[in-house]
Design a protein around this motif. Structure first.
Motif, PDB file in Angstrom:
ATOM      1  N   ASN A 196      26.513  99.593  21.561  1.00  0.00           N
ATOM      2  CA  ASN A 196      26.126 100.833  21.915  1.00  0.00           C
ATOM      3  C   ASN A 196      24.733 100.916  22.586  1.00  0.00           C
ATOM      4  OD1 ASN A 196      28.736 101.951  20.818  1.00  0.00           O
ATOM      5  ND2 ASN A 196      27.893 101.899  19.017  1.00  0.00           N
ATOM      6  N   PRO A 197      24.532 101.464  23.746  1.00  0.00           N
ATOM      7  CA  PRO A 197      23.229 101.673  24.255  1.00  0.00           C
ATOM      8  C   PRO A 197      22.387 102.580  23.517  1.00  0.00           C
ATOM      9  CG  PRO A 197      24.809 102.948  25.798  1.00  0.00           C
ATOM     10  CD  PRO A 197      25.585 101.867  24.588  1.00  0.00           C
ATOM     11  N   GLY A 198      21.347 102.173  23.129  1.00  0.00           N
ATOM     12  CA  GLY A 198      20.191 103.034  22.199  1.00  0.00           C
ATOM     13  C   GLY A 198      20.588 102.825  20.775  1.00  0.00           C
ATOM     14  N   PHE A 199      21.494 101.806  20.244  1.00  0.00           N
ATOM     15  CA  PHE A 199      21.707 101.787  18.739  1.00  0.00           C
ATOM     16  C   PHE A 199      21.977 100.291  18.589  1.00  0.00           C
ATOM     17  CE2 PHE A 199      23.218 105.961  19.755  1.00  0.00           C
ATOM     18  CZ  PHE A 199      22.981 106.893  18.714  1.00  0.00           C
ATOM     19  N   ILE A 200      21.651  99.807  17.354  1.00  0.00           N
ATOM     20  CA  ILE A 200      21.786  98.547  17.006  1.00  0.00           C
ATOM     21  C   ILE A 200      22.816  98.477  15.899  1.00  0.00           C
ATOM     22  CG2 ILE A 200      20.810  96.488  15.772  1.00  0.00           C
ATOM     23  CD1 ILE A 200      18.144  97.407  17.072  1.00  0.00           C
ATOM     24  N   ASN A 201      23.940  97.789  16.066  1.00  0.00           N
ATOM     25  CA  ASN A 201      24.807  97.791  15.085  1.00  0.00           C
ATOM     26  C   ASN A 201      24.620  96.093  14.463  1.00  0.00           C
ATOM     27  OD1 ASN A 201      26.285 100.085  15.038  1.00  0.00           O
ATOM     28  ND2 ASN A 201      27.403  99.383  16.811  1.00  0.00           N
ATOM     29  N   GLU A 202      24.949  96.189  13.161  1.00  0.00           N
ATOM     30  CA  GLU A 202      24.728  94.715  12.290  1.00  0.00           C
ATOM     31  C   GLU A 202      26.144  93.932  11.906  1.00  0.00           C
ATOM     32  OE1 GLU A 202      21.195  94.164   9.783  1.00  0.00           O
ATOM     33  OE2 GLU A 202      21.650  96.406   9.457  1.00  0.00           O
ATOM     34  N   ALA A 203      26.117  92.849  11.994  1.00  0.00           N
ATOM     35  CA  ALA A 203      27.227  91.929  11.664  1.00  0.00           C
ATOM     36  C   ALA A 203      26.671  90.788  11.242  1.00  0.00           C
ATOM     37  CB  ALA A 203      28.513  91.769  12.734  1.00  0.00           C
ATOM     38  N   TRP A 204      27.718  89.720  10.750  1.00  0.00           N
ATOM     39  CA  TRP A 204      27.094  88.887  10.494  1.00  0.00           C
ATOM     40  C   TRP A 204      28.519  87.259  10.095  1.00  0.00           C
ATOM     41  CZ3 TRP A 204      28.539  85.558   5.692  1.00  0.00           C
ATOM     42  CH2 TRP A 204      29.287  86.637   4.858  1.00  0.00           C
ATOM     43  N   THR A 205      27.973  86.308   9.822  1.00  0.00           N
ATOM     44  CA  THR A 205      28.996  85.269  10.001  1.00  0.00           C
ATOM     45  C   THR A 205      28.294  83.992   9.274  1.00  0.00           C
ATOM     46  OG1 THR A 205      30.821  84.040  11.057  1.00  0.00           O
ATOM     47  CG2 THR A 205      28.700  83.890  12.084  1.00  0.00           C
ATOM     48  N   ARG A 206      29.145  83.202   8.531  1.00  0.00           N
ATOM     49  CA  ARG A 206      28.656  81.766   8.149  1.00  0.00           C
ATOM     50  C   ARG A 206      30.026  80.979   8.618  1.00  0.00           C
ATOM     51  NH1 ARG A 206      28.062  82.911   3.299  1.00  0.00           N
ATOM     52  NH2 ARG A 206      25.407  82.737   2.828  1.00  0.00           N
ATOM     53  N   ILE A 207      29.542  80.150   9.425  1.00  0.00           N
ATOM     54  CA  ILE A 207      30.558  79.068   9.870  1.00  0.00           C
ATOM     55  C   ILE A 207      30.856  77.900   9.065  1.00  0.00           C
ATOM     56  CG2 ILE A 207      31.675  78.110  12.029  1.00  0.00           C
ATOM     57  CD1 ILE A 207      29.563  79.812  13.815  1.00  0.00           C
ATOM     58  N   ASP A 208      32.184  77.759   8.714  1.00  0.00           N
ATOM     59  CA  ASP A 208      32.506  76.590   7.860  1.00  0.00           C
ATOM     60  C   ASP A 208      32.980  75.402   8.637  1.00  0.00           C
ATOM     61  OD1 ASP A 208      32.249  78.247   5.680  1.00  0.00           O
ATOM     62  OD2 ASP A 208      34.287  78.739   5.772  1.00  0.00           O
ATOM     63  N   GLU A 209      33.176  75.128   9.777  1.00  0.00           N
ATOM     64  CA  GLU A 209      33.767  74.252  10.462  1.00  0.00           C
ATOM     65  C   GLU A 209      33.023  73.956  11.932  1.00  0.00           C
ATOM     66  OE1 GLU A 209      37.890  74.099  10.640  1.00  0.00           O
ATOM     67  OE2 GLU A 209      38.198  74.831   8.708  1.00  0.00           O
ATOM     68  N   PRO A 210      32.391  72.979  12.474  1.00  0.00           N
ATOM     69  CA  PRO A 210      31.957  72.658  13.699  1.00  0.00           C
ATOM     70  C   PRO A 210      33.323  73.207  14.791  1.00  0.00           C
ATOM     71  CG  PRO A 210      31.014  70.920  12.311  1.00  0.00           C
ATOM     72  CD  PRO A 210      32.204  71.511  11.486  1.00  0.00           C
TER      73      PRO A 210
END
Length: 381
Positions: A203-217
């Protein structure tokens, strides 16, 4: 009419079985992260609960219909409300909802827990590309659709990753918790990678957070999942997951390449490129970055994007500076983006020169890197 309809239905059933096509997946992907697996497990848990409920409800219903039909002499009972029944059909759904809510809440909390991240990447959407910036590292770049226009217009055969390939993918290490800060420069976008179970609005003007930890190349593909404009379908996401050693090697190589590019731009400031070189490069940049809005012939789209052809561009120095400023800084209140952060000085000089001399504009002037740099520094405006 009925015979024709039956033939059509038979064709729909038979043709797919004969055609050499890939089977369509009927379930959501399990992904390559712990969270994506938890989302999949939650999905299957809820699905099985719904299946059991459906079997019980429809089983009782059909049993009642069969065993209490009129032909067997069944007579409808006449009774008023039953407190026990009402308590029962209130308590049972409540217990079922609790059983569903507990794992769902745990999964949602895990999806939103961006604390203790090993690294942070800022993801910025704009029409129609993604910009990635690695926090604490001197690395940032734009990622654009790599599918050729010839494939889109059916002039060439479409490749297997049609509309899901980019020129510069996001590279991440496996086994590290990566936090994403997701925002937008213009309209609402949505950064979505199904294999990570990550889908967040930008969203313009806002920051949303997310995350990941990838297990496999591997290589993982996604796309913008928000209708963000006419080229919404041309905004893919590609992530390459590498081992820590390979990631470190890529990171160092990218840093060196970007430093060399900055040094090359500084050398460009003292150079004078000729018209042929500028026009050749400018046409390439225009077709890649500008043609989607202003069209390859420079005619634009009436009511949406202004045409550049036949505008009688002035050779007046002030008009030239204004042209450079619009390309570099964008134009507020319109869809015109600021291309200063996106293109090199050489590319900016070339594309502006091309716009001023293509489609019979014929101003005859060339734009040099030093002139673009002067506008970027706020000089002579």
């Amino acid at each position: 009419m009925i015979r024709h309809l039956m033939c059509c239905l038979f064709g729909l059933l038979v043709v797919p079985a004969q055609a050499d096509v890939q089977p369509m997946p009927l379930n959501m992907t399990q992904g390559v992260t712990e969270v994506s697996q938890r989302v999949f497990d939650l999905h299957m848990t809820i699905f099985y609960i719904c299946v059991v409920i459906g079997l019980v409800v429809f089983g009782v219903m059909f049993w009642s219909i069969i065993h209490h039909r009129k032909s067997k002499g069944a007579v409808a009972a006449s009774f008023h409300e039953s407190t026990k029944v009402e308590i029962l059909w209130t308590v049972i759904p409540f217990v079922i909802l609790i059983i569903m809510a507990v794992p769902a809440t745990k999964t949602l909390l895990a999806m939103e827990d961006t604390t203790q991240a090993d690294m942070t990447v800022q993801v910025t959407g704009s029409q129609w590309k993604w910009h990635y910036r690695y926090f604490d590292e001197d690395v940032e770049f734009y990622s654009l659709l790599a599918t050729s226009q010839a494939q889109i217009t059916n002039e060439r055969e479409k490749r297997s990753n049609y509309l899901l390939e980019v020129d510069r993918p996001l590279v991440l290490p496996v086994g590290k918790k990566v936090r994403f800060l997701i925002t937008s420069q213009d309209v609402i976008h949505s950064w979505w990678v199904p294999d990570f179970a990550v889908k967040k609005d930008a969203n313009p003007g806002f920051i949303n957070e997310a995350w990941t930890r990838i297990d496999e190349p591997g290589i993982y593909r996604g796309q913008c999942a928000e209708l963000c404009g006419k080229d919404h379908g041309f905004m893919p996401v590609v992530v390459i997951a590498k081992s820590q050693a390979d990631y470190e090697e890529w990171l160092q190589t990218t840093k060196v390449a970007q430093q060399q590019a900055r040094e090359e731009e500084q050398r460009l400031l003292a150079m004078q490129m000729d018209m042929d070189e500028l026009m050749t490069l400018g046409e390439q940049v225009y077709n890649t970055r500008c043609a989607m809005c202003h069209q390859a012939n420079g005619q634009g789209l009436p009511g949406a994007f202004p045409g550049l052809a036949g505008q009688g561009l002035s050779v007046d120095p002030n008009a030239k500076l204004e042209h450079i400023s619009i390309v570099v800084h964008g134009k507020q209140g319109t869809a015109m983006q600021a291309f200063g952060p996106q293109l090199s000085l050489k590319e900016l000089a070339a594309v502006i020169t091309y716009e001023r001399n293509a489609w019979d504009n014929n101003t005859g002037d060339t734009i040099q890197a030093a002139e673009v740099q002067a506008v970027m520094d706020g000089q002579d405006l």
